[in-house]
Design an enzyme around this catalytic site. Structure first.
Site, PDB file in Angstrom:
ATOM      1  N   ASP A   1      -5.385 138.156   0.576  1.00 27.63           N
ATOM      2  CA  ASP A   1      -4.268 136.899   1.541  1.00 27.63           C
ATOM      3  C   ASP A   1      -4.201 136.501   0.528  1.00 27.63           C
ATOM      4  O   ASP A   1      -4.933 135.152   0.342  1.00 27.63           O
ATOM      5  CB  ASP A   1      -5.757 136.848   2.388  1.00 27.63           C
TER       6      ASP A   1
ATOM      7  N   ASP B   1      -0.764 152.716  -6.450  1.00 30.09           N
ATOM      8  CA  ASP B   1      -2.697 153.224  -5.571  1.00 30.09           C
ATOM      9  C   ASP B   1      -2.995 153.265  -6.406  1.00 30.09           C
ATOM     10  O   ASP B   1      -4.302 153.929  -6.054  1.00 30.09           O
ATOM     11  CB  ASP B   1      -1.686 154.196  -4.065  1.00 30.09           C
ATOM     12  N   HIS B   2      -3.112 153.354  -8.040  1.00 33.30           N
ATOM     13  CA  HIS B   2      -3.589 154.086  -9.400  1.00 33.30           C
ATOM     14  C   HIS B   2      -3.941 152.969  -9.753  1.00 33.30           C
ATOM     15  O   HIS B   2      -4.823 152.552 -10.839  1.00 33.30           O
ATOM     16  CB  HIS B   2      -3.324 155.230  -9.773  1.00 33.30           C
TER      17      HIS B   2
ATOM     18  N   ASP C   1      -5.944 166.416  -5.801  1.00 38.11           N
ATOM     19  CA  ASP C   1      -5.053 165.990  -5.147  1.00 38.11           C
ATOM     20  C   ASP C   1      -5.044 166.580  -3.526  1.00 38.11           C
ATOM     21  O   ASP C   1      -4.976 167.865  -3.800  1.00 38.11           O
ATOM     22  CB  ASP C   1      -3.885 166.257  -5.842  1.00 38.11           C
TER      23      ASP C   1
ATOM     24  N   HIS D   1      -2.250 157.697 -14.297  1.00 42.12           N
ATOM     25  CA  HIS D   1      -0.112 157.599 -13.866  1.00 42.12           C
ATOM     26  C   HIS D   1       0.048 156.446 -13.601  1.00 42.12           C
ATOM     27  O   HIS D   1      -1.245 155.382 -13.131  1.00 42.12           O
ATOM     28  CB  HIS D   1      -0.133 159.000 -13.750  1.00 42.12           C
TER      29      HIS D   1
ATOM     30  N   HIS E   1      -8.076 161.876  -3.010  1.00 49.60           N
ATOM     31  CA  HIS E   1      -6.820 160.993  -3.287  1.00 49.60           C
ATOM     32  C   HIS E   1      -5.965 161.808  -1.616  1.00 49.60           C
ATOM     33  O   HIS E   1      -5.536 163.127  -1.325  1.00 49.60           O
ATOM     34  CB  HIS E   1      -6.469 162.439  -4.394  1.00 49.60           C
TER      35      HIS E   1
ATOM     36  N   GLY F   1      -1.658 139.576   8.019  1.00 47.56           N
ATOM     37  CA  GLY F   1      -1.404 138.598   7.432  1.00 47.56           C
ATOM     38  C   GLY F   1      -2.012 139.204   5.630  1.00 47.56           C
ATOM     39  O   GLY F   1      -2.165 138.339   4.468  1.00 47.56           O
TER      40      GLY F   1
ATOM     41  N   HIS G   1       4.156 164.969 -11.973  1.00 44.72           N
ATOM     42  CA  HIS G   1       4.534 163.994 -10.692  1.00 44.72           C
ATOM     43  C   HIS G   1       5.867 162.893 -10.474  1.00 44.72           C
ATOM     44  O   HIS G   1       6.871 163.656 -11.449  1.00 44.72           O
ATOM     45  CB  HIS G   1       3.249 163.464 -10.543  1.00 44.72           C
TER      46      HIS G   1
ATOM     47  N   HIS H   1       3.798 165.395  -4.973  1.00 49.65           N
ATOM     48  CA  HIS H   1       2.471 165.944  -4.861  1.00 49.65           C
ATOM     49  C   HIS H   1       2.861 167.372  -4.233  1.00 49.65           C
ATOM     50  O   HIS H   1       3.219 167.869  -3.021  1.00 49.65           O
ATOM     51  CB  HIS H   1       1.392 165.754  -3.387  1.00 49.65           C
TER      52      HIS H   1
END
Length: 624
Positions: A512, A144-145, A263, A140, A459, A115, A208, A437
């Site tokens: 959620d 996720d950043h 990283d 960047h 990371h 959920g 990247h 990466h």
């Protein structure tokens, strides 16, 4: 594993937001005002010379550029996410009580989070010290950043720095949330150095899987703190923009790099990550091998270099291009507008027109490489895409590798594609994807170039961080010069070195639907029980004054076993629950909650003994 620095536990007040050592020379000077000018600082200017000594006399720096006078302000680094998982990347750089936030990322939910739509860093620390936050810096444009910025903006109205492309990608979620007016977007360019809040920040180009990514060098009173960002050492990048090792080396040779944050995503992988340009050669071969078939290629919408190589291979084969998926359409249009993506107008067609074209003259670039249930590729695999349907003989190329946790979803989509008679080309059979990466060889090169005094891996999942620590030791940065941190940890850099400095809230913040943070681990645990064992509900009506159960208790099940043996168990359960409730009433128990506990315990014991299952037991007691 080499030893990790284990400093004595500092005053816990550090975990509550104070910048470490509170009584030191210079600490009484006025704090910067909340609103301040963020101006570029030229190399050699009074704001910070080319050696990175940020307004300090050279006598404070040794030949190595590492030692600082004991009165020099310390630097505190707080990790709010990204250390122990893939995603939620977020950290704070603190000097003299002021805070710079580096990245605000999201993480996609694990299978044990039913959920949940998204997972954010815990913003408790930032909310508590909102008046101390001077800016957000984005390394960047990957979500996720950047994906958590729309949620942080509800609590903080601060300027946000990043490359023009990074800011444009980050604005998508912020605009959708109606919070664009709370953020001042400030673009920066390769090599630019600006005074932001308490220190100079230098933006160093790195390669990247999304264009215009940066490493960030913070010129602080304690020397240079270098954050690598997500990076690789690609000697043949699609756009020719390489990781600027020369500038990193200059920083190492000049002021010296006091602390490296690097990283760790591929720290387990030996060797070097292949160049992005190798994918282009594979794609061309795929196109040449299927000259008369319609090709659909899926990749991350932010992977502009991958989109460029798909486009180049398609155009070279005489194909027209169509985009599928809202984020792909938006990002292609944005990248073309910024001059990052080069696709002539004549080679673009509307996706709704492709059925009228010769299959050998069509290429569709789509989203959905991670098997997202509502994505364009998933809808194609189930025959529910409203723009076109797959035909037997079509070729689908999945030019991405599953993010950890998404393997099952991607596999399910591939199965669906095969059921429709489609040929699938993925990274398991052809090199249609390479990572963005750095692997061990590149990470070792970074250590060689930067020669940091201290190191903290960032990371990655915990095993990635641990392997990065081992690698650092082989490069001469081990023992008490390395600290292995997790979400919520803080470290302090001062004249005495690097040490742990307490903790802050660093747990998961769940999204959620429209609810943010209201979903706790208890709710998730209940959902997991419901999904795994189902629910058994017992409804009983009792006469409290008469001390008796009225009628027979009713038992309703959902997601639980349903066979002849179950019926016998439920019949027995009704009788046992009724007797247990009557005994409780006779003994003087009239409280609904106490009666509910009696019913739950009685029913749970029977179900567990007879079926060896543990469904959720929900008692409903009605008193009359």
């Amino acid at each position: 594993m080499p030893d990790v620095a284990q400093a004595t536990t500092p005053d816990r007040s550090a975990a509550n937001g104070r910048p470490g050592t509170a009584k030191q020379a210079g600490a009484d000077r006025a704090k910067p005002k909340r609103k301040q000018k963020h101006e570029p600082v030229a190399h050699g200017s009074p704001g910070g010379d080319d050696q990175g000594h940020v307004g300090r006399p050279a006598s404070e720096v040794s030949q190595q550029g590492h030692r600082r006078d004991a009165t020099t302000l310390p630097v505190r680094v707080v990790f709010l996410g990204g250390l122990g998982e893939i995603g939620r990347n977020c950290a704070c750089i603190e000097v003299d009580g002021r805070i710079l936030v580096l990245d605000v990322g999201i993480m996609f939910p694990d299978p044990d989070m039913p959920g949940v739509d998204l997972v954010l860093p815990d913003f408790t620390y930032l909310r508590a010290h909102a008046d101390r936050v001077d800016a957000v810096i984005l390394t960047h444009g990957h979500e996720d950043h950047t994906g958590g910025l729309a949620y942080l903006a509800r609590d903080l109205a601060v300027p946000v720095y990043g490359s023009e492309l990074t800011l444009a990608l980050a604005r998508n979620r912020v605009d959708e949330a109606g919070l664009a007016d709370r953020i001042e977007w400030i673009p920066v360019t390769d090599g630019e150095r600006r005074r932001i809040g308490p220190c100079d920040v230098e933006f160093i180009p790195v390669t990247h899987s999304v264009p215009h990514a940066f490493a960030t060098a913070f010129h602080t009173p304690q020397g240079v703190v270098l954050h690598s960002g997500d990076f690789k050492l690609d000697l043949h990048p699609v756009d020719g923009r390489r990781t600027d090792l020369a500038r990193m080396g200059a920083l190492a040779s000049g002021p010296g790099i006091r602390l490296l944050l690097a990283d760790s995503t591929n720290a387990e992988e030996p060797g070097f990550t292949p160049s992005e340009s190798t994918v282009g050669a594979t794609l061309r071969n795929v196109f040449l091998a299927h000259p008369d078939q319609r090709l659909i290629v899926t990749c991350f919408a932010s992977h502009i270099h991958r989109v460029q190589q798909v486009a180049d291979a398609a155009i070279a084969g005489g194909r027209s291009l169509a985009t599928l998926g809202r984020s792909m359409q938006k990002n292609v249009a944005l990248a073309r507008k910024l001059g990052i993506l080069h696709i002539p107008d004549r080679d673009l067609v509307d996706v709704e027109a492709i059925d009228s074209l010769d299959p050998g003259r069509v290429c569709v670039i789509s989203t959905g490489s991670q098997g997202e249930p509502m994505s364009a590729l998933s809808r194609l695999a189930t025959g529910e895409n409203r723009f076109f349907s797959l035909n037997p003989g079509d070729v689908v190329g999945i030019s991405a590798h599953p993010i950890p946790g998404n393997e099952w979803s991607v596999g399910k989509v591939i199965d669906g594609l095969y059921r429709r008679g489609v040929e699938v080309v993925h990274s398991g059979v052809e090199r249609v994807h390479v990572s963005g990466h750095a692997r061990q060889g590149e990470l070792a090169t970074l250590f060689t170039v930067t020669r940091p005094e201290y190191f903290v891996p960032v990371h990655g999942e915990y095993r990635h961080l641990a392997n990065h620590v081992r690698l650092a030791a082989t490069m001469g940065v081990g023992g008490d010069r390395t600290i292995l941190c997790e979400d919520g940890d803080a470290v302090l850099l001062d004249a005495d070195g690097l040490r742990r400095d307490g903790t802050v809230p660093g747990g998961y913040l769940f999204v959620d639907g429209s609810s943010v943070g209201d979903l706790g681990h208890g709710v998730l645990r209940d959902r997991m029980v419901l999904s795994g064992e189902g629910v058994v509900m017992v409804v009983a009506t009792v006469d409290v004054k008469g001390a008796e159960v009225i009628g027979t208790p009713q038992i309703v099940t959902r997601g639980w076993a349903n066979d002849p043996d179950t019926d016998a168990v439920l019949e027995e359960a009704r009788e046992l629950v009724a007797k247990a409730l009557e005994q409780a009433l006779v003994s003087g128990s009239v409280d609904q909650e106490a009666l509910g506990r009696t019913a739950r315990k009685t029913l749970g014991r029977l179900v567990g003994a007879r079926t060896r299952q543990r469904p959720m037991i929900v008692p409903v007691i009605v008193t009359v």
